[in-house]
Scaffold this active site. Structure first.
Site, PDB file in Angstrom:
ATOM      1  N   GLU A 178     -64.632  41.409  22.480  1.00 39.89           N
ATOM      2  CA  GLU A 178     -63.880  41.062  21.257  1.00 39.89           C
ATOM      3  C   GLU A 178     -64.514  41.934  20.132  1.00 39.89           C
ATOM      4  O   GLU A 178     -65.540  41.375  19.611  1.00 39.89           O
ATOM      5  CB  GLU A 178     -64.152  39.658  21.084  1.00 39.89           C
ATOM      6  CG  GLU A 178     -63.032  39.278  20.113  1.00 39.89           C
ATOM      7  CD  GLU A 178     -63.195  37.785  19.647  1.00 39.89           C
ATOM      8  OE1 GLU A 178     -63.869  36.935  20.342  1.00 39.89           O
ATOM      9  OE2 GLU A 178     -62.645  37.440  18.801  1.00 39.89           O
ATOM     10  N   LYS A 220     -60.172  41.847  23.848  1.00 39.22           N
ATOM     11  CA  LYS A 220     -59.844  40.779  23.040  1.00 39.22           C
ATOM     12  C   LYS A 220     -59.732  41.334  21.626  1.00 39.22           C
ATOM     13  O   LYS A 220     -60.703  41.296  20.819  1.00 39.22           O
ATOM     14  CB  LYS A 220     -60.654  39.513  22.891  1.00 39.22           C
ATOM     15  CG  LYS A 220     -59.993  38.465  21.953  1.00 39.22           C
ATOM     16  CD  LYS A 220     -60.629  37.053  22.383  1.00 39.22           C
ATOM     17  CE  LYS A 220     -60.250  36.041  21.253  1.00 39.22           C
ATOM     18  NZ  LYS A 220     -60.464  34.762  21.764  1.00 39.22           N
TER      19      LYS A 220
HETATM   20  P1  13P Z   1     -58.794  32.732  16.599  1.00 37.46           P
HETATM   21  O1  13P Z   1     -57.524  32.716  17.477  1.00 37.46           O
HETATM   22  O2  13P Z   1     -58.837  31.241  15.826  1.00 37.46           O
HETATM   23  O3  13P Z   1     -59.037  33.746  15.853  1.00 37.46           O
HETATM   24  O4  13P Z   1     -60.013  32.582  17.660  1.00 37.46           O
HETATM   25  C1  13P Z   1     -60.011  33.282  18.854  1.00 37.46           C
HETATM   26  C2  13P Z   1     -61.456  33.639  19.029  1.00 37.46           C
HETATM   27  O5  13P Z   1     -61.857  33.120  20.171  1.00 37.46           O
HETATM   28  C3  13P Z   1     -62.395  34.063  17.894  1.00 37.46           C
HETATM   29  O6  13P Z   1     -63.539  34.486  18.475  1.00 37.46           O
END
Ligand code: 13P
Length: 341
Positions: A178, A220
């Site tokens: 991510e 992600k």
């Molecule tokens: P949000 O969808 O609130 O951005 O959170 C997702 C997430 O896991 C951030 O690390």
């Protein structure tokens, strides 16, 4: 590394019409969410809240492929003594674990952060696997502002993501990679595209150097979207088109799936954008949600910490899960939103 097993998990995480519930708020972040609904941030309230979500049986079974947990939650038991992990597994969903230890100020890089948590990570993966985790998450944060991001910060964060991903795969755990480019500033969609492209190119280069198997991971990312304070806000169709353009340039088709973060978008925007992208398919990868706020804001409000509101909280969660499931199939519309609500 058993790549077939990793690949099978990754494919299940992005199965058609299913997505991931990001319920891995650290104790500090869940405090912010609880403050907004005037709920005290105690271990019991955190447990009750998450138990409510995981016991929303229909939504969990039909729409939620996996749940990202925080360290406390993966060890926690429901009120009746059942481990929360077992509730998730019983719904046919996969337990996952957030393993990064947060974005910390990066030395000599004012305004930028580096995500920590690599020390001892191999041993932690062994323990988390024993507790039932089959995938993990590590979030790198890239902010856009005057003179940032720098190459130094992008590179350091990409390298940490790759080292984490390699350790995860070594231990039979699918890494969610991510790299989040924040949508907090006043930058426009072109600037988001430019930075996101640079970041993704760097991340995939580092994943290659680290020997991470793309077939056994999930990406992600943020969407390609203007900052919240930008005067020009683009239409859902524009955000969808620009996001797909960015991703097609940067993400090899060997990656089984992409699961977006919501990043502060409104519930309905996050759903509309995802649906518009899937409606433009076929796409080279599964494309779904891994939302935190966009799945949980409504149930948090409906619940507000009261036992008598559990049914209302579950209804609100089931509704958002269904809307995002439709979006993952490219079949959501504002009419569906009203019909089901
Ligand atoms: P949000 O969808 O609130 O951005 O959170 C997702 C997430 O896991 C951030 O690390």
């Amino acid at each position: 590394m058993n790549l077939d097993a990793l690949h099978a998990i990754a494919v299940k995480m992005v199965a058609p019409g299913k997505g991931i519930l990001a319920a891995d708020e650290s104790s500090g972040t869940i405090k912010k969410r609880f403050d907004a609904i005037k709920v005290e941030n105690t271990e019991e309230n955190r447990r009750d809240y998450r138990e409510m979500l995981f016991r929303t049986a229909g939504a969990m079974k039909d729409h939620i492929s996996g749940v990202i947990l925080f360290d406390e939650t993966i060890r926690q038991k429901a009120k009746d003594g059942t481990p929360l992990v077992k509730l998730i597994e019983a719904a046919g969903s996969i337990p996952g674990i957030k393993v990064d230890q947060g974005a910390k100020k990066m030395a000599l890089f004012p305004g930028e952060t580096i995500t920590e948590g690599l020390d001892g990570l191999r041993e932690r993966f062994v323990e988390y696997h024993g507790l039932g985790a089959r995938f993990a998450k590590w979030r790198a944060v890239i902010d856009i502002g005057a003179g940032i991001p720098s190459y130094g910060a992008i590179h350091a964060n990409a390298q940490a993501l790759a080292r984490y991903a390699a350790l995860a795969q070594e231990n039979g755990i699918v890494p969610i990679v991510e790299p989040e480019v924040l949508m907090d500033g006043d930058h426009d969609i072109d600037r988001c595209d430019e930075v996101t492209t640079f970041v993704l190119k760097e991340v995939f280069q580092e994943l290659y150097y680290a020997k991470v198997a793309l077939e056994g991971m999930v990406l992600k990312p943020n969407m390609t979207i203007p900052g919240k304070k930008c005067a020009k806000q683009n239409s859902a169709q524009e955000v969808a088109e620009r996001t797909l353009k960015t991703l097609k340039r940067c993400v090899p088709p060997a990656v089984p799936g992409i699961a977006f973060l919501s990043g502060g978008q409104s519930d309905e925007d996050a759903t509309a954008h995802l649906s518009a992208m899937n409606a433009m398919g076929p796409l080279p990868w599964g494309l779904t949600f891994s939302y935190g706020r966009a799945l949980q804001a409504a149930p948090q409000k409906a619940w507000s910490g009261k036992a008598e509101n559990v049914a209302a909280g579950q209804k609100a969660f089931a509704h958002r899960a269904l809307m995002n499931s439709l979006a993952a199939l490219g079949k959501w519309s504002p009419a569906e939103e009203k019909k089901a609500a």
